[in-house]
Design a protein around this motif. Sequence first.
Motif, mmCIF file in Angstrom:
data_model
loop_
_atom_site.group_PDB
_atom_site.id
_atom_site.type_symbol
_atom_site.label_atom_id
_atom_site.label_comp_id
_atom_site.label_asym_id
_atom_site.label_seq_id
_atom_site.Cartn_x
_atom_site.Cartn_y
_atom_site.Cartn_z
ATOM 1 N N ILE A 122 0.818 -1.222 0.000
ATOM 2 C CA ILE A 122 0.000 0.000 0.000
ATOM 3 C C ILE A 122 0.851 1.272 0.000
ATOM 4 O O ILE A 122 0.576 2.200 -0.782
ATOM 5 N N PRO A 123 1.895 1.390 0.833
ATOM 6 C CA PRO A 123 2.670 2.646 0.812
ATOM 7 C C PRO A 123 3.375 2.918 -0.505
ATOM 8 O O PRO A 123 3.737 4.063 -0.790
ATOM 9 N N ARG A 124 3.603 1.883 -1.312
ATOM 10 C CA ARG A 124 4.340 2.054 -2.559
ATOM 11 C C ARG A 124 3.429 2.360 -3.747
ATOM 12 O O ARG A 124 3.909 2.563 -4.859
ATOM 13 N N MET A 125 2.122 2.361 -3.539
ATOM 14 C CA MET A 125 1.215 2.657 -4.638
ATOM 15 C C MET A 125 1.289 4.131 -4.982
ATOM 16 O O MET A 125 1.441 4.987 -4.114
ATOM 17 N N HIS A 126 1.137 4.421 -6.255
ATOM 18 C CA HIS A 126 1.315 5.778 -6.746
ATOM 19 C C HIS A 126 0.373 5.982 -7.922
ATOM 20 O O HIS A 126 0.031 5.035 -8.637
ATOM 21 N N TRP A 127 -0.050 7.215 -8.137
ATOM 22 C CA TRP A 127 -0.965 7.451 -9.253
ATOM 23 C C TRP A 127 -0.310 7.172 -10.597
ATOM 24 O O TRP A 127 -1.004 7.005 -11.602
ATOM 25 N N CYS A 128 1.019 7.074 -10.629
ATOM 26 C CA CYS A 128 1.691 6.716 -11.881
ATOM 27 C C CYS A 128 1.442 5.260 -12.263
ATOM 28 O O CYS A 128 1.800 4.839 -13.367
ATOM 29 N N ASP A 129 0.854 4.460 -11.351
ATOM 30 C CA ASP A 129 0.527 3.066 -11.650
ATOM 31 C C ASP A 129 -0.757 2.931 -12.454
ATOM 32 O O ASP A 129 -1.284 1.836 -12.620
ATOM 33 N N LEU A 130 -1.285 4.036 -12.990
ATOM 34 C CA LEU A 130 -2.562 4.001 -13.697
ATOM 35 C C LEU A 130 -2.562 3.055 -14.884
ATOM 36 O O LEU A 130 -3.601 2.543 -15.279
ATOM 37 N N ARG A 131 -1.407 2.789 -15.464
ATOM 38 C CA ARG A 131 -1.381 2.048 -16.712
ATOM 39 C C ARG A 131 -1.617 0.553 -16.532
ATOM 40 O O ARG A 131 -2.120 -0.107 -17.437
ATOM 41 N N TYR A 132 -1.259 0.010 -15.374
ATOM 42 C CA TYR A 132 -1.349 -1.429 -15.183
ATOM 43 C C TYR A 132 -2.165 -1.760 -13.943
ATOM 44 O O TYR A 132 -2.240 -0.963 -13.006
ATOM 45 N N PRO A 133 -2.771 -2.955 -13.892
ATOM 46 C CA PRO A 133 -3.545 -3.344 -12.710
ATOM 47 C C PRO A 133 -2.646 -3.678 -11.524
ATOM 48 O O PRO A 133 -1.467 -3.952 -11.675
ATOM 49 N N ILE A 134 -3.264 -3.661 -10.347
ATOM 50 C CA ILE A 134 -2.561 -3.833 -9.092
ATOM 51 C C ILE A 134 -2.974 -5.140 -8.417
ATOM 52 O O ILE A 134 -4.148 -5.495 -8.410
#
Length: 258
Positions: A122-134
């Motif tokens: 959770i702390p490493r999630m960033h809005w730049c991850d928009l391109r791929y699923p989590i």
Amino acid sequence: MAEYNKLSEVNYNPKIRSWHFRVQLHRIYPYVITNHGPYYKYILADEDMEMTTDGDYPNFRGLEKEEGRWVEIFVVEVERTYPCFQPTSSPFRLNASHRTQVRIIEPLNSRLFLYFKSIHEIPRMHWCDLRYPIDTMGVVFNTEAYLDAPSGPRMEFYIRDNVNHQIKGVVTGDQAYAFWDGLDYMSGGGRRQVIVALKMWRVWKFMCYFGPPEIWLETEGGFADFRFNPRLLEVEEFRQSLLNNDPYVQKYGVEGLV
């Protein structure tokens, strides 16, 4: 005996037109193009990673009802993905043709859904991850149900880790009912803490006037999945860390894996 390529070995080489794979039809979802279709997109998974292909050729027809089955795929090409949101983090996708052969085979192992290729903390999630699923997991809390909303059923909730980091999740459509029923059953009507494993959820962002953008996770896109307390090594390790470090869980407990 046939030799197979792993999805992690894939690279773009137009001269190679005969890749061979042994993969699971991990997720299958339909889409429509200008009133034509439905067509189907297949998310394939092996022990290393995930990749997509479309099923618009005769040998793929009928497989849209075989989600979760293992298949052999012969004579398939590789192409680069487009620079937009993709169902997987691979920079490549498989491109079938009329020569491609697909055959259902027996499962290679019993690992549940091949869940975690790469766990996002959770702390490493960033809005730049928009391109791929989590892929992630956490303890569910602060749930709100809007099952009769005019825009369609929706469940909102938060998940947290054992260090007070949290993120919002939103599940919509038929999956909202499944989330509500599954959580209610596993938590004993809210009396027990429950871990949820989220697979292939999409990151959304909401711009703020003050501070960085807020982000949350949604099922929008058709290929997201979730399981409550799945019996997986990663989830058991997380559960043990909660029992050792989380005061609330130490007091009230956390539901065992199933």
